[in-house]
Design an enzyme around this catalytic site. Structure first.
Site: not given
Ligand code: NAD
Length: 252
Positions: A38, A157
């Site tokens: 991360d 996005y």
């Molecule tokens: P989250 O913010 O809880 O987790 C995302 C993690 O990615 C964080 O720990 C952050 O520090 C890490 N991160 C960000 N940029 C980074 C980088 N450059 N290098 C390494 N780590 C990095 O959010 P989440 O919802 O668990 O997101 C996980 C994935 O799910 C993402 O790709 C997001 O686009 C996708 N997603 C989320 C949702 C939703 O509703 N939450 C829906 C569809 C897809």
């Protein structure tokens, strides 16, 4: 502890939070050793500690998926630690825009693309040679339902997530014969930090968003972890190039 993935090694990017953390914990519960990566060192370390406290084995790494040298070093560190890489959940992502296409700033576009799309490509670029050398592996990329549909006010996005879907399908075709399956998950509204940053935590708003899906609830990180583990398991041995929607029935 279950043993479905005993002896195996899993890598999770964005493993310090949300779906990445839930999936790292799930891999460990099934017996895999887990590299938790991360950009936020403390959060990655916390996930690794949670795994160790539960009797599993994990390491953590602070890195940025948009930086090639850091991705390469992460894969090297995984191989150095355990000598193999069986599963990768390329999950790290950001969502920082709040306006339509014409209002998207170039810096926002570049940053979202660099982390969400280039980051997934870089991870696969360095994961795949290791899996080829070992005769196989499973990759799951985290896209989104907006990798399959349009959505307002978050154009980079949406484009980045469509890109992940295309990249997943291309890689599946290229590496299937070498024993590597490449799939994606396409989550809907999952209550994580990213969701809270975008939507807040107002009960009425949460209920409105939940009502958009058939199950009438927000998803949990564990809902997605379950799908990722299935895509990495032998139960999905004939599934590749698939984009598995995990949205409670939002885009049916
Ligand atoms: P989250 O913010 O809880 O987790 C995302 C993690 O990615 C964080 O720990 C952050 O520090 C890490 N991160 C960000 N940029 C980074 C980088 N450059 N290098 C390494 N780590 C990095 O959010 P989440 O919802 O668990 O997101 C996980 C994935 O799910 C993402 O790709 C997001 O686009 C996708 N997603 C989320 C949702 C939703 O509703 N939450 C829906 C569809 C897809």
């Amino acid at each position: 502890m279950a043993t479905a993935f005993a002896g195996k090694v899993a890598l999770v990017t964005g493993g310090g939070s949300g779906m990445g953390r839930a999936t790292a914990l799930a891999f460990a519960r099934e017996g895999a050793r887990v590299m938790v990566a991360d950009i936020h060192a403390r959060n990655a370390g916390e996930t690794a500690r949670m795994i160790a406290d539960a009797g599993g084995e994990a390491r953590d790494a602070q890195m940025d998926v948009s930086r090639p040298a850091e991705v390469e070093a992460l894969i090297e560190a995984t191989i150095t630690a355990w000598g193999r890489l069986d599963y990768a959940f390329n999950n790290a992502g950001i969502n920082i825009e709040h306006g339509p296409v014409a209002d998207c700033a170039e810096e926002q576009w570049d940053r979202v693309m660099a982390i969400n799309l280039k980051g997934v490509w870089l991870c696969m670029k360095y994961e795949i040679p290791r899996m080829l050398a070992a005769g196989g592996g499973c990759i799951v990329n985290n896209a989104s339902i907006v990798g399959l549909t349009g959505s307002r006010n978050t154009p980079a996005y949406v484009a980045s997530k469509h890109g992940i879907v295309g990249l997943t399908r291309a890689a599946a075709l290229e590496y299937g014969r070498a024993g590597i399956r490449v799939n994606a998950v396409c989550p809907g509204a999952i209550k994580t930090q990213m969701y809270l940053d975008r939507e807040g935590d107002d009960p009425e708003n949460n209920a409105r968003i939940a009502a958009a899906n058939a199950l009438n609830r927000l998803g949990s990180p564990d809902d997605v972890a379950g799908a990722v583990l299935w895509l990495c398991s032998d139960a999905s041995a004939f599934v590749t190039g698939h984009c598995l929607v995990v949205d409670g029935g939002e885009i049916v």
